[in-house]
Each structure stands twice: as structure tokens, then as C-alpha cells.
Design a protein around this motif. Structure first.
Motif, PDB file in Angstrom:
ATOM      1  N   LYS A 334       0.832  -1.207   0.000  1.00 46.30           N
ATOM      2  CA  LYS A 334       0.000   0.000   0.000  1.00 46.30           C
ATOM      3  C   LYS A 334       0.861   1.249   0.000  1.00 46.30           C
ATOM      4  CE  LYS A 334      -3.711   2.495   2.306  1.00 46.30           C
ATOM      5  NZ  LYS A 334      -3.044   3.808   2.360  1.00 46.30           N
ATOM      6  N   LEU A 335       1.891   1.255   0.823  1.00 45.82           N
ATOM      7  CA  LEU A 335       2.764   2.422   0.923  1.00 45.82           C
ATOM      8  C   LEU A 335       3.453   2.720  -0.411  1.00 45.82           C
ATOM      9  CD1 LEU A 335       4.297   4.594   2.540  1.00 45.82           C
ATOM     10  CD2 LEU A 335       5.934   2.810   3.189  1.00 45.82           C
ATOM     11  N   LEU A 336       4.130   1.732  -0.962  1.00 45.94           N
ATOM     12  CA  LEU A 336       4.882   1.970  -2.195  1.00 45.94           C
ATOM     13  C   LEU A 336       3.961   2.349  -3.346  1.00 45.94           C
ATOM     14  CD1 LEU A 336       7.566   1.948  -3.728  1.00 45.94           C
ATOM     15  CD2 LEU A 336       7.179  -0.483  -4.206  1.00 45.94           C
ATOM     16  N   ALA A 337       2.855   1.634  -3.501  1.00 48.52           N
ATOM     17  CA  ALA A 337       1.994   1.862  -4.659  1.00 48.52           C
ATOM     18  C   ALA A 337       1.281   3.205  -4.595  1.00 48.52           C
ATOM     19  CB  ALA A 337       0.975   0.731  -4.779  1.00 48.52           C
ATOM     20  N   THR A 338       0.794   3.588  -3.431  1.00 53.10           N
ATOM     21  CA  THR A 338       0.072   4.863  -3.349  1.00 53.10           C
ATOM     22  C   THR A 338       1.020   6.046  -3.490  1.00 53.10           C
ATOM     23  OG1 THR A 338       0.143   4.778  -0.912  1.00 53.10           O
ATOM     24  CG2 THR A 338      -1.824   3.908  -1.989  1.00 53.10           C
ATOM     25  N   GLU A 339       2.203   5.947  -2.886  1.00 50.81           N
ATOM     26  CA  GLU A 339       3.179   7.025  -3.041  1.00 50.81           C
ATOM     27  C   GLU A 339       3.668   7.098  -4.500  1.00 50.81           C
ATOM     28  OE1 GLU A 339       4.173   9.263  -0.823  1.00 50.81           O
ATOM     29  OE2 GLU A 339       3.049   8.466   0.889  1.00 50.81           O
ATOM     30  N   THR A 340       3.820   5.943  -5.126  1.00 50.77           N
ATOM     31  CA  THR A 340       4.238   5.901  -6.528  1.00 50.77           C
ATOM     32  C   THR A 340       3.183   6.527  -7.426  1.00 50.77           C
ATOM     33  OG1 THR A 340       5.638   3.957  -6.256  1.00 50.77           O
ATOM     34  CG2 THR A 340       4.747   4.361  -8.460  1.00 50.77           C
ATOM     35  N   ALA A 341       1.927   6.175  -7.213  1.00 54.39           N
ATOM     36  CA  ALA A 341       0.859   6.724  -8.054  1.00 54.39           C
ATOM     37  C   ALA A 341       0.792   8.240  -7.940  1.00 54.39           C
ATOM     38  CB  ALA A 341      -0.477   6.094  -7.675  1.00 54.39           C
ATOM     39  N   GLN A 342       0.983   8.754  -6.729  1.00 53.42           N
ATOM     40  CA  GLN A 342       1.000  10.209  -6.548  1.00 53.42           C
ATOM     41  C   GLN A 342       2.113  10.830  -7.394  1.00 53.42           C
ATOM     42  OE1 GLN A 342      -1.000  12.198  -3.979  1.00 53.42           O
ATOM     43  NE2 GLN A 342      -0.402  13.658  -5.539  1.00 53.42           N
ATOM     44  N   TYR A 343       3.288  10.220  -7.359  1.00 48.67           N
ATOM     45  CA  TYR A 343       4.426  10.721  -8.125  1.00 48.67           C
ATOM     46  C   TYR A 343       4.142  10.661  -9.634  1.00 48.67           C
ATOM     47  CZ  TYR A 343       8.909  10.582 -10.544  1.00 48.67           C
ATOM     48  OH  TYR A 343       9.924  10.810 -11.446  1.00 48.67           O
ATOM     49  N   VAL A 344       3.641   9.520 -10.101  1.00 44.00           N
ATOM     50  CA  VAL A 344       3.434   9.326 -11.539  1.00 44.00           C
ATOM     51  C   VAL A 344       2.364  10.260 -12.075  1.00 44.00           C
ATOM     52  CG1 VAL A 344       2.652   7.673 -13.286  1.00 44.00           C
ATOM     53  CG2 VAL A 344       4.268   6.950 -11.512  1.00 44.00           C
ATOM     54  N   VAL A 345       1.259  10.384 -11.373  1.00 42.06           N
ATOM     55  CA  VAL A 345       0.192  11.275 -11.848  1.00 42.06           C
ATOM     56  C   VAL A 345       0.663  12.721 -11.843  1.00 42.06           C
ATOM     57  CG1 VAL A 345      -2.122  12.153 -11.339  1.00 42.06           C
ATOM     58  CG2 VAL A 345      -1.661   9.694 -11.205  1.00 42.06           C
ATOM     59  N   ASP A 346       1.382  13.112 -10.806  1.00 41.24           N
ATOM     60  CA  ASP A 346       1.888  14.480 -10.747  1.00 41.24           C
ATOM     61  C   ASP A 346       2.863  14.748 -11.896  1.00 41.24           C
ATOM     62  OD1 ASP A 346       2.163  17.038  -9.048  1.00 41.24           O
ATOM     63  OD2 ASP A 346       4.244  16.429  -9.344  1.00 41.24           O
ATOM     64  N   TYR A 367      -5.737  13.238 -10.813  1.00 42.11           N
ATOM     65  CA  TYR A 367      -5.053  14.068  -9.822  1.00 42.11           C
ATOM     66  C   TYR A 367      -5.900  14.214  -8.558  1.00 42.11           C
ATOM     67  CZ  TYR A 367      -1.636  17.627  -8.451  1.00 42.11           C
ATOM     68  OH  TYR A 367      -0.632  18.330  -7.823  1.00 42.11           O
ATOM     69  N   ARG A 368      -7.213  14.284  -8.734  1.00 42.73           N
ATOM     70  CA  ARG A 368      -8.102  14.358  -7.568  1.00 42.73           C
ATOM     71  C   ARG A 368      -8.266  13.000  -6.896  1.00 42.73           C
ATOM     72  NH1 ARG A 368     -13.023  15.223  -9.055  1.00 42.73           N
ATOM     73  NH2 ARG A 368     -12.768  15.377 -11.295  1.00 42.73           N
ATOM     74  N   GLU A 369      -8.280  11.954  -7.692  1.00 47.21           N
ATOM     75  CA  GLU A 369      -8.499  10.607  -7.155  1.00 47.21           C
ATOM     76  C   GLU A 369      -7.281  10.050  -6.418  1.00 47.21           C
ATOM     77  OE1 GLU A 369     -10.948   8.602  -6.890  1.00 47.21           O
ATOM     78  OE2 GLU A 369     -12.469   8.987  -8.412  1.00 47.21           O
ATOM     79  N   VAL A 370      -6.091  10.424  -6.854  1.00 48.75           N
ATOM     80  CA  VAL A 370      -4.893   9.743  -6.390  1.00 48.75           C
ATOM     81  C   VAL A 370      -4.475  10.151  -4.979  1.00 48.75           C
ATOM     82  CG1 VAL A 370      -3.110  11.372  -7.188  1.00 48.75           C
ATOM     83  CG2 VAL A 370      -2.685   8.881  -7.301  1.00 48.75           C
ATOM     84  N   ARG A 371      -4.991  11.257  -4.489  1.00 43.52           N
ATOM     85  CA  ARG A 371      -4.512  11.752  -3.186  1.00 43.52           C
ATOM     86  C   ARG A 371      -5.036  10.955  -2.004  1.00 43.52           C
ATOM     87  NH1 ARG A 371      -2.193  12.396   0.493  1.00 43.52           N
ATOM     88  NH2 ARG A 371      -1.092  14.202   1.359  1.00 43.52           N
ATOM     89  N   ALA A 372      -6.297  10.581  -2.044  1.00 36.57           N
ATOM     90  CA  ALA A 372      -6.919   9.948  -0.874  1.00 36.57           C
ATOM     91  C   ALA A 372      -6.312   8.606  -0.486  1.00 36.57           C
ATOM     92  CB  ALA A 372      -8.421   9.805  -1.098  1.00 36.57           C
ATOM     93  N   PRO A 373      -5.911   7.725  -1.428  1.00 33.36           N
ATOM     94  CA  PRO A 373      -5.383   6.416  -1.009  1.00 33.36           C
ATOM     95  C   PRO A 373      -4.154   6.479  -0.123  1.00 33.36           C
ATOM     96  CG  PRO A 373      -6.009   6.354  -3.319  1.00 33.36           C
ATOM     97  CD  PRO A 373      -6.121   7.787  -2.891  1.00 33.36           C
ATOM     98  N   ARG A 374      -3.443   7.600  -0.114  1.00 32.40           N
ATOM     99  CA  ARG A 374      -2.306   7.722   0.800  1.00 32.40           C
ATOM    100  C   ARG A 374      -2.747   7.954   2.245  1.00 32.40           C
ATOM    101  NH1 ARG A 374       0.963  12.500  -1.272  1.00 32.40           N
ATOM    102  NH2 ARG A 374       2.417  11.888   0.377  1.00 32.40           N
ATOM    103  N   ILE A 375      -4.057   8.168   2.432  1.00 37.71           N
ATOM    104  CA  ILE A 375      -4.595   8.444   3.764  1.00 37.71           C
ATOM    105  C   ILE A 375      -5.480   7.309   4.261  1.00 37.71           C
ATOM    106  CG2 ILE A 375      -6.073   9.994   5.103  1.00 37.71           C
ATOM    107  CD1 ILE A 375      -5.152  12.264   3.257  1.00 37.71           C
ATOM    108  N   TYR A 376      -6.460   6.876   3.440  1.00 39.83           N
ATOM    109  CA  TYR A 376      -7.436   5.916   3.962  1.00 39.83           C
ATOM    110  C   TYR A 376      -6.848   4.508   4.092  1.00 39.83           C
ATOM    111  CZ  TYR A 376      -8.684   4.705  -0.954  1.00 39.83           C
ATOM    112  OH  TYR A 376      -8.684   4.326  -2.270  1.00 39.83           O
ATOM    113  N   GLU A 377      -7.526   3.709   4.927  1.00 39.91           N
ATOM    114  CA  GLU A 377      -7.083   2.358   5.293  1.00 39.91           C
ATOM    115  C   GLU A 377      -5.662   2.350   5.858  1.00 39.91           C
ATOM    116  OE1 GLU A 377      -8.092  -0.898   2.676  1.00 39.91           O
ATOM    117  OE2 GLU A 377      -9.690   0.304   1.759  1.00 39.91           O
ATOM    118  N   GLY A 378      -5.343   3.416   6.570  1.00 39.54           N
ATOM    119  CA  GLY A 378      -4.032   3.554   7.191  1.00 39.54           C
ATOM    120  C   GLY A 378      -3.143   4.459   6.375  1.00 39.54           C
ATOM    121  N   ALA A 379      -2.864   5.657   6.892  1.00 34.01           N
ATOM    122  CA  ALA A 379      -2.032   6.628   6.172  1.00 34.01           C
ATOM    123  C   ALA A 379      -0.630   6.075   5.946  1.00 34.01           C
ATOM    124  CB  ALA A 379      -1.960   7.934   6.962  1.00 34.01           C
TER     125      ALA A 379
END
Length: 399
Positions: A334-346, A367-379
Motif C-alpha cells: 500500500k505504501l509503495l503503490a500509493t506514493e508511486t501513483a501520486q508521483y506518476v500522476v503528478d 489528480y483528484r483521485e490519487v490523493r486519498a489512497p495515501r490516507i485511507y485504510e491507514g495513512a
């Protein structure tokens, strides 16, 4: 733990899912109202048999579904995931009666489920839950029939089911307040941290249960719930009394890697859009792709996306094989993938320029969708804490 690679049938299934998402699910998603449960979309997921697979397949298949749907229609992906998150505790910990009543309806898409863990003062710190489940010896059962008297124990009666009243609030709950049933985590024993929490399956029509929608950055439905002495009995308990934290963590260990799959699907969509844009866009006397800085940026986006994908499916494989280190791998994925997606979309937005910020553009949506997964189900910070705890536990030391 074995390495992961897609089989031909899985590759074909993913392609089929992308086509279904683009041709049958996206049109329904576009007709939905932002911030509201799209019941037509949920019902279509049921007709396609995808919701049933939430309860008949393993973690790898869940990740394949989430990644494939996210690539073509994030709304469909989220609708599917929320059904699974809300109803998995029923599937894994429910009684035969609970399962028989709710799982067919959730699988058909005629009932909407929700997972109610977070509170205004207890988001990442799930052990600080304040929603109270207080013993209620005078209450009738929710069906209106008289309740037998409780003995001296506040949690169990030898001559009938125990009864409680739920009082407090939940916040940031996906599908609230429109869900038909909620997996609710409440404190049954004060002062015991995570050990004194019980999971209850609460139908939305219970007296005293109300809620309100919240307007959020991403368009999926999310809201708050208020419990004003909501009656529940032992028939509503999922798992065991005072062991609800096990229900929550068991569910999250399955769904955290699949949040990573959702993120990977968004990252891949952003990467593919960037490849097409930079290959065709004229700039500085050539194509954007001819600029080394652009080409290297795209290469980095692809590298990180593939690394995240491998981590996600490694974690899913560990879950399906019953590996002992599932919490660590789930957190890493979860950590690697959500942080990666934020980077790639940005990065994709940057390479597209202003057009990507225009309302309705794919990247504006991502860009709007990718931010929340870094927070929910454990930041992300919580995931790092889990990883560290598991690492030190492996050598017999507490962090």
C-alpha cells in the motif's frame, strides 16, 4: 514466498475487465451524481459477476480486478472495492444467518455495504475508538420482541443474547450515509485500547442511526454517521466480543494490497496517457519524447509503476499462501503503490501542461483521485510504523 507472474488467462481477463469498464461501466459512472452512491453502477457490477468474486476469489484476483477497473473507470473500481471492504467482515467472521441474509444481496448489487471504523478523533489510531457499546438490560430486540434479563455480566446473558446501545460518531465512512448495512467497530470494554473493541453488523434502518454526506476532493460517496443509542444484540456481533480489532485488521490485511492495485491502475493510465502525449506533441523543433529530460522522466514513471505492481502482487500472493508476514507485505504494498501513483500522476500532469488541469481531462480526474489512497485504510505514516514493528518483531525486539 513464490514470485508472481501473470498467467495467460489472467492477462486475458484483465483485458476483458478494461473493456467492460470502458464500454459498460464508465457510461453508468458518468451518469452518477458526485458524492452519491451510484446504485445503477453497483447493480451492473453485480450483473457482471464481479461482486460475487469478492467473496469467492483470493487477494490476487481482487488486485487484478481493482487494477484493471481503475485503469478505465475509477468510479467502478471504487464501487466494487467498497462493497468488498464493507462486506468482507461478514464473509470472514459472520454467522451463517448474517451471511445468508447479506452476502447474496451485496453480491447482486442490490444492497450497499460500508466499513465504519474511523471517527472524528480516531482515524489512524484505531485503538482510540470512542463509539460506545453500552450494555442495555432493559432494551427490546431490534425486531421489537422482549429481551430476556441480563445477568451480572454486562456482556453476556445465559438465557438470551446480550444487548447494547451504540452511542457516538463515525466519520470519513465511504458509502455513508446511503449504505444498507455497516460493519461498525465500537468500544465494549473501556480503557483496554484495541483489545476492547467489538465489530457489529448494523442495518441502516436501526432506530437512532443517522448520517450526513461530506463533500470531498474525490467524487466517491463518503459521509459521517451518528449513533444515538442504536440497539444491537449478540446476533449482530461479527466475530467475538472485545475482539473486533482482529476483524478490522484481518480485513485491512486483505484490502491494503488491493488499494495498491487501485493506485497502480491509476499510475498506468497516467503513464500511457503521457506516452501518447509526449510521442505526438511538437516542441522545440521535434517531439517531446526527443528531449532527454522528458524521456528520462517517462522512464522513471514506468520504472516506479512496475516496481509498485510487483510489490502489490507479491503481497497478494503472500496473503493467498497464508504467509506469516502478511501485515508487513500488505503495508509495504500500500505504501509503495500509493506514493508511486501520486508521483506518476503528478509527473504526468507536469508533462502535459495546462491542458491536464482542465476540468474533465483524464489527468485532472486522476489528480483528484490519487490523493486519498495515501490516507485511507491507514495513512502512509501508519504503514511505515507497521513495517518497522514487523521488522523489529522478527528479531525479537520492540521498536
Amino acid at each position: 514466498m513464490s514470485a508472481f507472474s501473470l498467467e495467460p488467462r489472467q492477462i486475458a481477463w484483465c483485458a476483458e475487465l478494461r473493456t467492460l469498464a470502458a464500454e459498460r461501466l464508465r457510461p453508468l459512472a458518468e451518469k452518477g451524481e458526485p458524492g452519491r452512491v451510484n446504485r445503477a453502477l453497483v447493480a451492473e457490477l453485480g450483473r457482471l459477476g464481479l461482486l460475487e468474486r469478492l467473496f469467492t476469489s483470493g487477494a490476487v484476483d481482487l488486485c487484478l480486478m481493482r487494477e484493471s477497473l481503475a485503469y478505465a473507470c475509477t468510479e467502478a473500481e471504487t464501487a466494487l472495492a467498497l462493497q468488498g471492504l464493507g462486506a468482507h467482515p461478514v464473509h470472514a467472521y459472520g454467522t451463517p444467518a448474517q451471511r445468508a441474509h447479506w452476502l447474496p444481496r451485496v453480491s447482486e448489487g442490490t444492497a450497499v455495504a460500508a466499513f465504519a471504523l474511523s471517527e472524528p478523533g480516531a482515524g489512524s489510531d484505531a485503538g482510540a475508538l470512542a463509539l460506545r457499546a453500552e450494555a442495555d438490560p432493559e432494551a427490546a430486540r431490534p425486531d421489537g420482541s422482549p429481551a430476556p434479563a441480563l445477568d451480572a455480566s454486562p456482556l453476556a446473558a445465559p438465557d438470551g443474547p446480550s444487548r447494547w446501545r451504540l452511542t457516538g460518531e463515525k466519520c470519513w465512512i465511504s458509502n455513508a450515509p446511503e449504505a444498507d448495512c455497516y460493519t461498525v467497530f465500537a468500544r465494549t470494554t473501556p480503557g483496554t485500547g484495541a483489545r476492547g473493541v467489538t465489530a457489529f453488523l448494523v442495518p441502516a434502518d436501526r432506530p437512532g442511526l443517522t448520517g450526513a454526506a461530506l463533500e470531498m476532493l474525490s467524487p466517491h460517496p463518503i459521509g459521517s454517521l451518528v449513533f444515538d443509542a442504536v440497539p444491537v444484540t449478540a446476533d449482530d456481533v461479527l466475530g467475538e466480543v472485545d475482539r473486533g480489532f482482529r476483524v478490522a485488521m484481518g480485513t485491512l490485511n486483505l484490502f491494503r494490497p488491493s488499494v495498491g492495485a487501485f493506485a497502480v491502475g491509476m499510475a498506468q493510465a497516467a503513464l500511457d496517457a503521457t506516452l501518447a502525449h509526449t510521442a505526438g506533441r511538437e516542441a522545440f523543433g521535434g517531439k517531446l519524447r526527443d528531449l532527454q529530460t522528458v524521456a528520462h522522466q517517462v522512464a522513471e514513471m514506468a520504472l516506479r509503476t512496475e516496481a509498485a505492481r510487483l510489490m502489490v502482487y507479491a503481497a497478494a500472493t503472500a496473503y493467498d499462501e497464508g504467509a506469516p508476514d502478511v501485515p508487513k507485505h500488505a503495508a509495504m504494498a500500500k505504501l509503495l503503490a500509493t506514493e508511486t501513483a501520486q508521483y506518476v500522476v503528478d509527473a504526468a500532469v507536469q508533462l502535459h501542461g495546462a491542458r491536464a488541469l482542465r476540468r474533465g481531462h483524464l489527468l485532472e480526474h486522476l489528480y483528484r483521485e490519487v490523493r486519498a489512497p495515501r490516507i485511507y485504510e491507514g495513512a502512509s505514516e501508519v504503514q511505515r510504523g507497521i513495517i518497522a514493528k514487523e521488522l523489529y518483531a522478527s528479531i525479537g525486539e520492540a521498536p
